[in-house]
Design a protein around this motif. Structure first.
Motif, short mmCIF file in Angstrom:
data_model
loop_
_atom_site.label_atom_id
_atom_site.label_comp_id
_atom_site.label_asym_id
_atom_site.label_seq_id
_atom_site.Cartn_x
_atom_site.Cartn_y
_atom_site.Cartn_z
N GLY A 442 0.81 -1.22 0.00
CA GLY A 442 0.00 0.00 0.00
C GLY A 442 0.84 1.26 0.00
N ILE A 443 1.92 1.27 0.78
CA ILE A 443 2.80 2.44 0.84
C ILE A 443 3.47 2.69 -0.51
N LEU A 444 4.01 1.64 -1.11
CA LEU A 444 4.73 1.79 -2.38
C LEU A 444 3.82 2.34 -3.48
N SER A 445 2.53 1.97 -3.44
CA SER A 445 1.60 2.42 -4.48
C SER A 445 1.38 3.92 -4.46
N THR A 446 1.70 4.58 -3.36
CA THR A 446 1.50 6.03 -3.25
C THR A 446 2.77 6.82 -3.58
N GLY A 447 3.82 6.12 -4.00
CA GLY A 447 5.05 6.81 -4.36
C GLY A 447 5.96 7.13 -3.19
N VAL A 448 5.76 6.44 -2.08
CA VAL A 448 6.59 6.63 -0.89
C VAL A 448 7.56 5.45 -0.76
N ASN A 449 8.80 5.75 -0.43
CA ASN A 449 9.82 4.72 -0.30
C ASN A 449 9.83 4.14 1.10
N ILE A 450 10.30 2.89 1.20
CA ILE A 450 10.36 2.22 2.50
C ILE A 450 11.80 1.88 2.82
N VAL A 451 12.20 2.25 4.03
CA VAL A 451 13.46 1.79 4.59
C VAL A 451 13.11 0.72 5.60
N ASP A 452 13.57 -0.49 5.35
CA ASP A 452 13.14 -1.66 6.13
C ASP A 452 14.21 -2.05 7.15
N PRO A 453 13.93 -1.82 8.43
CA PRO A 453 14.90 -2.25 9.47
C PRO A 453 14.68 -3.70 9.90
N ASN A 454 13.73 -4.38 9.23
CA ASN A 454 13.36 -5.76 9.56
C ASN A 454 12.74 -5.85 10.94
N ASN A 455 13.05 -6.92 11.68
CA ASN A 455 12.37 -7.11 12.97
C ASN A 455 13.20 -6.51 14.10
N VAL A 456 12.82 -5.29 14.46
CA VAL A 456 13.44 -4.60 15.60
C VAL A 456 12.32 -4.11 16.51
N PRO A 457 12.60 -3.91 17.79
CA PRO A 457 11.57 -3.37 18.69
C PRO A 457 11.17 -1.96 18.27
N SER A 458 9.97 -1.56 18.65
CA SER A 458 9.48 -0.23 18.26
C SER A 458 10.35 0.87 18.82
N ASN A 459 10.91 0.69 20.03
CA ASN A 459 11.72 1.77 20.61
C ASN A 459 13.03 1.96 19.85
#
Length: 827
Positions: A442-459
């Protein structure tokens, strides 16, 4: 006298009824709501010149009303070229408004006496009169207090439950003199409640409030639309019927031209039929409205329901408490005995059963013999709002399906600039993994890029987000600690703070309207990985402390990481800082139950006592909450932990510190070196929070500004160890040194419809005492004893907090107000 009818709203909260029509055009008794308002203005105030402010789907309104001559009025339309707010939009009609005028929303249903409003306005020689009334739920309106002379003294637009100070609200009906328009800037976003009223009060221009008793309803959501019809048929409000009146069976029928009624039908209550309606034999009609060109086939039942235009009902269909929009087909033997709201152009095939109150969005097809047990788009908890405190929560694969998650992501991406980048992180649960995949699409379809930190805690993600200027926002998906069947999707601003209500509402508007931004193929967003967040986080914490402080301290601690995402982070930091530690549950597990927390507390208490440790820490799986066990093996309750931390800071600091706490935090201790402010934290932006050294609450959450504005239990645990070492004190002694007092927090059941009344009653009860309404209503019994009532924002109860010198005194205060609440609710 002239009138302005506001008809430009999007009708977001009442979706899907407004999927194809603007809200003022929703039919009430086969007339648009706005038509009832125009007739009322014409008949009660003799107004013939009416300006209509348009914005959303303007052509539908213009095509229906045309020049107004069919209603005996002259309508002039005004269409601003952008959204300028309620007052800003009115300036487009400034030349038209050359005499006293009334402003009314086109989506109200009311029987208020407009003549009395005009009489009051003239008597007060008022520049602007606001019509007031009392309602059960004031959250969506402006809350108002007027003095004995009816002059408005206090005003708050769309408060949270904790800010509601009255159940008297602004109805949006204003009587205004044309000179007031000079105070409104042209082509600027300017709102009556948020901008004009405060400006007038600041200039000491009297705002007058006229209280009206009677029927008034802002038709804000699908349920309130149904309630209007119940109120009409029960006699709470009288509106004009269209059609020829006749008595049939046990009821009254109002029928327009072309109606074909079988002589063998059953009628009860009031039935309103539009043009060219056909009702076959054996049909039962009770308290219902059926629009133009509808057909109800043999032996069907339409009870407490509304059918719009061009609806086809098959044989032996049963509808109860339902709203069926235009162009729907419901085939034989289908049943909605508990209600359904069906947007337009749906096809319900034979023998479909709706098990409970269901919402269907447009263009849906239900196969024969389907059993529908949940809303067709999203779960029933999202009827009025998706977000709760910056997060979306729902049962995995039910409310939070992949389809729902993708649309939610597209809504979020649509408010961000094309080409911007966001973090999307998750915990290690497979449910989070699945939904993250959907979210990414959904994010990619709006022209926004994703930086993926994979599985890390929210903090960990939040900390990096707050430090990087090139990341526009962050999203974290995690399994709920308290309900493993539930997933949480949390949204953060570029400062690492959870999104506020205003931003959440912007996302919801796009979601409900499905007005997603779709970029060209060469603008679709891209994905990159950043695996350094964990290491950067670890290094930042390590560099925040002097290694020698711990290496020479002989501190011995146990840490339960509760099978969470920090299990591979905490041991690294503790070992690098030279802390003698025992790590418990340092492996990841999806099989976590809510009662595991209680077992973990008991285990930690036993371990600390048996091994003579200095303390024990429990770090919740996503690193967002901390619990502490002292060196005697006693759990330090959250509210006492706050006081312990404040004591440590006060005794070790070399400068004056500023701390911000919520209204319900204990406040009976004064500190030499700490200045404490008690505020509603959600009202604060990052720049304001940066002024404080510590942001905390009494629920185990701490954010130390030296590390960041986001609460972080990992950093807090090391900070407590540092403060203990500097103070030279034992944690148990600090724990026991807290002056004797009693602190109690409980929930009292209360319908949302009565929360506004409870706020008003508390304020009235505390009139002769010291009070505060920073968040909820706080009443002091004496210098150190108080009760605080905060209506819960999302659930049907009141949060009550009591601070007293002992349990007996706290009980006396608490139960006296519990009795009062029960009495006020029953009044």
């Amino acid at each position: 006298m002239k009138a302005i009818v506001l008809a430009g709203g999007f009708g977001t909260r009442i979706q899907p009824l407004t999927n194809s029509v603007p809200k003022p055009m929703l039919p009430i008794l086969n007339r648009p709501m706005m038509e009832h308002i125009i007739i009322k203005l014409r008949d009660e105030l003799d107004i013939t010149e009416i300006g209509v402010l348009l914005y959303f789907k303007p052509d539908i309104i213009k095509d229906y009303f045309k020049d107004g001559s069919d209603l005996g009025v002259k309508i002039q339309y005004f269409l601003p070229d952008d959204d300028y707010g309620t007052a800003g939009a009115v300036t487009f009609a400034k030349e038209f408004l050359d005499e006293t005028f009334i402003i009314v929303s086109g989506d109200l249903v009311t029987d208020f006496d407009f003549k009395k409003i005009k009489k009051f306005h003239d008597k007060k020689e008022s520049m602007l009169t606001i019509t007031l009334t009392s309602v059960e739920n004031p959250l969506q309106f402006g809350v108002v207090i007027a003095n004995e002379e009816d002059r408005i003294e206090r005003f708050l637009e769309k408060p949270s439950w904790g800010e509601v100070f009255s159940d008297t609200i602004n109805t949006g009906i204003y009587m205004i003199e044309p000179e007031v328009l000079d105070l409104i800037p042209y082509k600027e976003n300017f709102d009556f409640a948020k901008d004009l009223f405060p400006k007038m009060m600041k200039q000491d221009i009297a705002l007058w409030g006229y209280s009206q008793k009677g029927y008034w309803r802002d038709v804000g959501n699908p349920e309130s639309y149904r309630e209007v019809y119940k109120d009409i048929f029960s006699g709470k409000i009288k509106l004009p019927y269209i059609g020829e009146e006749s008595k049939i069976d046990k009821g009254t029928v109002y029928a327009q031209k072309g109606v074909k009624l079988s002589k063998k039908i059953r009628v009860e209550g009031t039935v309103v039929l539009g043009k060219n309606v056909s009702i076959d034999e054996g049909v039962t009609l009770k308290d219902c409205v059926i629009g133009d060109n509808c057909r109800v086939s043999k032996h069907s039942e339409i009870i407490d329901s509304v059918l719009w235009n061009n609806v086809k009902i098959g044989v032996k269909v049963k509808l109860n408490n339902s709203v069926i929009c235009n162009d729907n087909i419901i085939k034989d033997e289908s049943k909605a005995t508990f209600g359904v709201i069906m947007a337009e152009k749906c096809l319900v095939n034979k023998k479909v059963s709706f098990e409970k109150d269901i919402i269907m969005w447009p263009d849906k097809v239900l196969e024969s013999s389907s059993v529908v047990s949940s809303n067709i788009i999203w779960g029933n908890k999202y009827k009025s709002s998706i977000f709760e405190d910056g997060a979306v929560l729902g049962r995995t694969n039910i409310e939070l399906s992949c389809e729902m998650t993708t649309k939610l992501a597209a809504s979020f991406g649509s408010i961000l600039p094309v080409g911007s980048s966001i973090y999307v992180s998750r915990d290690y649960h497979k449910s989070s993994f699945m939904l993250k995949r959907a979210f990414v699409s959904g994010i990619l379809s709006t022209g926004v890029n994703i930086v993926d930190p994979n599985n890390v805690p929210s903090n960990v993600m939040r900390h990096s987000l707050s430090k990087k200027d090139d990341i526009a926002a962050g999203v974290h998906l995690r399994q709920s600690v308290f309900n493993p069947a539930q997933t949480e999707i949390i949204f953060f601003t570029n400062e690492g703070l959870v999104v506020d209500n205003k931003l959440a509402q912007s996302i919801e508007r796009i979601f409900f309207r499905e007005n997603f931004r779709k970029v060209k193929y060469d603008e679709i967003g891209s994905i990159s990985e950043d695996k350094n967040l964990r290491n950067l986080y670890i290094k930042t914490i390590e560099n925040s402390f002097d290694n020698n402080i711990f290496k020479n301290s002989e501190l011995k601690v146990a840490i339960d990481v509760m099978n969470g995402s920090i299990s591979d982070i905490y041991p690294v930091i503790a070992n690098e800082l030279g802390i003698d530690n025992i790590i418990l549950n340092a492996y990841r597990s999806e099989k976590i139950k809510s009662n595991d927390i209680v077992k973990s507390q008991e285990n930690m208490e036993n371990i600390v006592r048996a091994m003579n440790l200095d303390c024990g820490f429990m770090i919740y799986p996503n690193g967002h909450k901390l619990q502490v066990i002292d060196d005697k093996g006693e759990l330090i309750y959250d509210y006492k932990l706050l006081l312990v931390v404040l004591d440590l800071l006060d005794s070790t600091t070399a400068r004056k510190l500023k701390v911000i706490l919520p209204a319900w935090a204990p406040d009976f201790i004064n500190y030499d070196n700490i200045e404490v402010s008690r505020e509603k934290l959600s009202n604060f932006k990052a720049e304001q929070l940066k002024e404080y050294d510590l942001i905390a609450d009494s629920d185990g959450h701490f954010a130390f500004n030296e590390f960041g504005l986001n609460r972080d239990s990992v950093f807090t645990s090391f900070k407590i160890l540092e403060l203990l070492k500097k103070s030279g004190k034992k944690l148990s002694k600090l724990h026991k040194s807290i002056p004797e007092f009693y602190y109690k927090g409980e929930n009292i059941p209360c319908p949302s419809s009565l929360k506004g009344k409870m706020m008003r009653k508390f304020l009235e009860d505390g009139k002769d005492k010291k009070t505060s309404s920073v968040d909820g209503v706080k009443i002091w019994m004496n210098d150190d004893e108080w009760i605080l009532m905060v209506p819960d924002q999302h659930n049907e109860y009141l949060n009550l907090y009591v601070q007293a010198e002992d349990e007996k005194s706290a009980g006396k205060i608490f139960y006296s107000y519990q009795d009062k609440i029960e009495k006020w609710i029953s009044e």
